[in-house]
Design an enzyme around this catalytic site. Structure first.
Site, PDB file in Angstrom:
ATOM      1  N   TYR A 183      -3.346  13.352  -9.391  1.00  0.00           N
ATOM      2  CA  TYR A 183      -2.829  12.795  -8.149  1.00  0.00           C
ATOM      3  C   TYR A 183      -3.976  12.077  -7.462  1.00  0.00           C
ATOM      4  CZ  TYR A 183      -0.593  17.310  -9.199  1.00  0.00           C
ATOM      5  OH  TYR A 183      -0.058  18.398  -9.836  1.00  0.00           O
ATOM      6  N   ARG A 184      -3.738  10.841  -7.054  1.00  0.00           N
ATOM      7  CA  ARG A 184      -4.828  10.100  -6.415  1.00  0.00           C
ATOM      8  C   ARG A 184      -5.258  10.809  -5.123  1.00  0.00           C
ATOM      9  NH1 ARG A 184      -0.548   6.139  -4.316  1.00  0.00           N
ATOM     10  NH2 ARG A 184      -0.427   6.749  -2.130  1.00  0.00           N
ATOM     11  N   GLU A 243      -1.584  23.070 -18.850  1.00  0.00           N
ATOM     12  CA  GLU A 243      -2.136  21.807 -19.366  1.00  0.00           C
ATOM     13  C   GLU A 243      -3.391  22.054 -20.202  1.00  0.00           C
ATOM     14  OE1 GLU A 243      -0.865  22.015 -16.258  1.00  0.00           O
ATOM     15  OE2 GLU A 243       0.523  20.318 -16.074  1.00  0.00           O
ATOM     16  N   ASP A 292      -0.279   0.122  -5.716  1.00  0.00           N
ATOM     17  CA  ASP A 292       0.155   1.084  -6.731  1.00  0.00           C
ATOM     18  C   ASP A 292       0.576   0.417  -8.040  1.00  0.00           C
ATOM     19  OD1 ASP A 292       0.787   3.723  -7.610  1.00  0.00           O
ATOM     20  OD2 ASP A 292       1.338   4.212  -5.546  1.00  0.00           O
TER      21      ASP A 292
HETATM   22  C1  LIG Z   1      -3.367   6.838 -13.072  1.00  0.00           C
HETATM   23  C2  LIG Z   1      -2.301   7.784 -12.607  1.00  0.00           C
HETATM   24  C3  LIG Z   1      -2.156   8.042 -11.256  1.00  0.00           C
HETATM   25  C4  LIG Z   1      -1.198   8.941 -10.805  1.00  0.00           C
HETATM   26  N1  LIG Z   1      -1.100   9.180  -9.468  1.00  0.00           N
HETATM   27  C5  LIG Z   1      -0.245  10.129  -9.027  1.00  0.00           C
HETATM   28  C6  LIG Z   1      -0.221  10.481  -7.642  1.00  0.00           C
HETATM   29  O1  LIG Z   1      -0.942   9.919  -6.830  1.00  0.00           O
HETATM   30  N2  LIG Z   1       0.633  11.459  -7.239  1.00  0.00           N
HETATM   31  C7  LIG Z   1       1.450  12.116  -8.135  1.00  0.00           C
HETATM   32  O2  LIG Z   1       2.176  13.027  -7.723  1.00  0.00           O
HETATM   33  N3  LIG Z   1       1.472  11.778  -9.457  1.00  0.00           N
HETATM   34  C8  LIG Z   1       0.628  10.818  -9.917  1.00  0.00           C
HETATM   35  N4  LIG Z   1       0.615  10.486 -11.250  1.00  0.00           N
HETATM   36  C9  LIG Z   1       1.589  11.119 -12.162  1.00  0.00           C
HETATM   37  C10 LIG Z   1       1.265  12.555 -12.487  1.00  0.00           C
HETATM   38  O3  LIG Z   1      -0.083  12.688 -12.860  1.00  0.00           O
HETATM   39  C11 LIG Z   1       2.132  13.064 -13.631  1.00  0.00           C
HETATM   40  O4  LIG Z   1       3.484  12.964 -13.250  1.00  0.00           O
HETATM   41  C12 LIG Z   1       1.836  14.492 -14.036  1.00  0.00           C
HETATM   42  O5  LIG Z   1       2.725  14.872 -15.073  1.00  0.00           O
HETATM   43  C13 LIG Z   1       2.000  15.469 -12.896  1.00  0.00           C
HETATM   44  O6  LIG Z   1       1.613  16.765 -13.351  1.00  0.00           O
HETATM   45  P1  LIG Z   1       2.236  18.086 -12.745  1.00  0.00           P
HETATM   46  O7  LIG Z   1       3.710  18.051 -13.025  1.00  0.00           O
HETATM   47  O8  LIG Z   1       1.536  19.193 -13.438  1.00  0.00           O
HETATM   48  O9  LIG Z   1       1.990  18.065 -11.276  1.00  0.00           O
HETATM   49  C14 LIG Z   1      -0.339   9.583 -11.728  1.00  0.00           C
HETATM   50  C15 LIG Z   1      -0.470   9.308 -13.083  1.00  0.00           C
HETATM   51  C16 LIG Z   1      -1.435   8.416 -13.531  1.00  0.00           C
HETATM   52  C17 LIG Z   1      -1.551   8.153 -15.001  1.00  0.00           C
HETATM   53 MN   LIG Z   2       2.111  20.840 -14.741  1.00  0.00          MN
END
Ligand SMILES: Cc1cc2nc3c(=O)[nH]c(=O)nc-3n(C[C@H](O)[C@H](O)[C@H](O)COP(=O)(O)O)c2cc1C
Ligand SMILES: [Mn+2]
Length: 492
Positions: A183-184, A243, A292
């Site tokens: 997450y950014r 993960e 974005d």
């Molecule tokens: C470069 C990049 C930036 C991302 N930024 C965000 C973000 O700002 N917020 C978010 O919720 N997901 C973001 N994502 C998507 C999540 O990382 C992705 O959905 C991930 O599966 C979330 O993991 P979790 O389900 O364990 O929380 C981003 C993905 C990438 C590749």
């Molecule tokens: Mn997860």
């Protein structure tokens, strides 16, 4: 994971001629991002900026920005190798489900026995805690200052600098469910970060569990380490699936972790940089705007805030970053890796699915093209509803289903079939479901419309017995003969 850290990856990219060391002085404010955007647009190399104005740490961009580099990051030569391994695992362990499928009597037992070697392999892949690691060669607590990191501001309207390639480590209050998500993070000040986790993501879920008890949640943000960890942070795993175990499965080796200095969390020992802190349930701040991957700015909104208690890093740390924006950018390759790696998992629940393309112009959630092996009336709609029920695919706004044999990776071919095989009234369906948070066209409130288009050939039962034509195809014997004689005709 010895020998697989970010340095090893940089060395590999460099020896393959896929990394340029930039020695000219560059600014973290817009300049590095502009360079990264141009490199991504032309399928260029990764770049390591060694002379960043006002900073001593070099900045790495574009390390994942090709299918080949993406495969290398996952310890393979081609992404398909990784997909095949996940497919074999998915065939024995119900990866897509939270609980093992219950089957009656002997069949269930036989299935368990068959799955045993795979399950044992997973047990071997639990993270291994070690005493020390490069990520803690330098430890700053009272004097921790995010201003020392070369964090990028990418677009002129961005609300500030953002950490864009982080692994965000959290756990639920019982410590049972560790989660790593990307997450950014907006840098608000020397010791404050904005936590942009979308409401449906696992980090947000852990946060709500802590907030429900009125407690601040410990958080650790790791940058770098084995590139497989960075990918794993982006992978759409179901809540509760670790993960770090997934990363270890991809790498074939357990992740080595060290305890954080100021919070009760474990982080990869060979990370470049770790930021530790807590997120208070009461504190929120305005985050954004941020240019974005939709190709637009996401507007400013309120998000939780992390209070930093420590920054640790290796003695000569490299700061990894990515720049998002209108496609193609580096995150497209992370997404394509997921599309390939999770196709075999989708097939365990929707077996008629042959292939899937989330086209780059669809920015992950706007478009999906799916090909199926169709054998019964109504099957295309059944598949649509299944896809809209599967994890993050639920956000898919426009979903096109075509027959097996149609190349879903060729958008012209897919749209040709839509035009030819679909009747707009009979073969479309409008649904509603969860909308992508970044979809500015969706109605307010989080629920959005979905359009399904059935562009499969229709079975007689679906069209009142009317015969349905096959698309044109050459006579196979003639085609082979013409191929053989091509030069005889005087063509190149
Ligand atoms: C470069 C990049 C930036 C991302 N930024 C965000 C973000 O700002 N917020 C978010 O919720 N997901 C973001 N994502 C998507 C999540 O990382 C992705 O959905 C991930 O599966 C979330 O993991 P979790 O389900 O364990 O929380 C981003 C993905 C990438 C590749
Ligand atoms: Mn997860």
């Amino acid at each position: 994971m010895a020998g697989h850290d970010l340095r090893a990856f940089i060395a590999r990219l460099e020896s393959a001629g896929q990394l340029v060391r930039v020695r000219a002085e560059v600014s973290t404010d817009l300049e590095i991002a502009e360079i990264a955007s141009r490199l991504a647009a032309r399928g260029g190399p990764a770049a390591l900026f060694e002379n960043v104005a006002g900073h001593t740490m070099p900045v790495l961009v574009g390390a994942f920005a090709s299918m080949e580099r993406m495969a290398w990051a996952l310890g393979a030569e081609r992404i398909d190798e990784v997909a095949d391994r996940v497919g074999r695992l998915a065939a024995t362990v119900p990866l897509a489900c939270h609980e093992p499928r219950r089957r009656a009597g002997g069949a269930g037992l036989a299935a368990k026995v068959k799955a045993l070697p795979k399950l044992l392999e997973l047990a071997r892949l639990r993270p291994k805690t070690v005493r020390s690691g490069p990520c803690q060669e330098v430890v700053r607590t009272d004097d921790a200052d995010l201003g020392r990191l070369p964090v990028l501001r990418s677009w002129p309207g961005d609300g500030g600098p953002f950490i864009t390639l982080p692994q965000v480590y959290t756990a639920d209050p019982d410590g049972k469910h560790r989660n790593v998500g990307m997450y950014r993070l907006q840098v608000f000040g020397p010791r404050r970060l904005g936590m942009h986790w979308h409401r449906d993501h696992d980090g947000a879920r852990n946060y709500r569990a802590w907030a429900g008890q009125g407690r601040a949640m410990p958080v650790a943000v790791a940058l770098g380490g084995d590139p497989v960890l960075t990918y794993a942070a982006t992978a759409p795993l179901p809540y509760g699936m670790d993960e770090l175990v997934f990363a270890a499965f991809l790498r074939g080796e357990a992740v080595h972790v060290v305890p954080c200095k100021t919070v009760p969390l474990l982080v990869p020992a060979d990370a470049e940089i770790v930021i530790e802190g807590t997120v208070d349930p009461e504190e929120r701040a305005v985050e954004g705007p941020f240019g974005d991957h939709t190709g637009y700015y996401t507007p400013a909104d309120e998000y939780p805030v992390m209070r930093v208690s420590a920054v640790t890093h290796s003695a000569d740390a490299v700061y990894p970053a990515t720049v998002v924006g209108r496609f193609p950018k580096e995150d497209c390759y992370l997404a394509k890796a997921t599309e390939r790696i999770f196709l075999p998992v989708i097939r365990t629940v929707v077996p008629e699915v042959v292939d899937i393309n989330l086209p780059l112009f669809g920015v992950f959630h706007n478009w999906a093209f799916v090909s199926i092996r169709k054998s019964r009336p109504g099957q295309a709609r059944q598949v649509m509803r299944a896809i809209w029920g599967l994890g993050q695919l639920a956000y898919t706004k426009f979903l096109v289903v075509v027959d097996e044999g149609v190349n879903v990776h060729d958008s012209d071919e897919v749209l040709w079939r839509v035009g030819a095989e679909a009747d707009p009234r009979r073969d479309t369906c409008l649904e509603t479901g969860p909308a992508d948070v970044l979809d500015h066209a969706a109605p307010p409130g989080g629920e959005g419309g979905k359009l399904g288009i059935d562009a499969t050939r229709k079975l007689p039962e679906e069209v009142g017995g009317r015969p349905w034509p096959e698309p044109l195809a050459s006579d196979p014997a003639t085609s082979a003969r013409v191929t053989r004689r091509w030069q005889d005709y005087g063509f190149e």
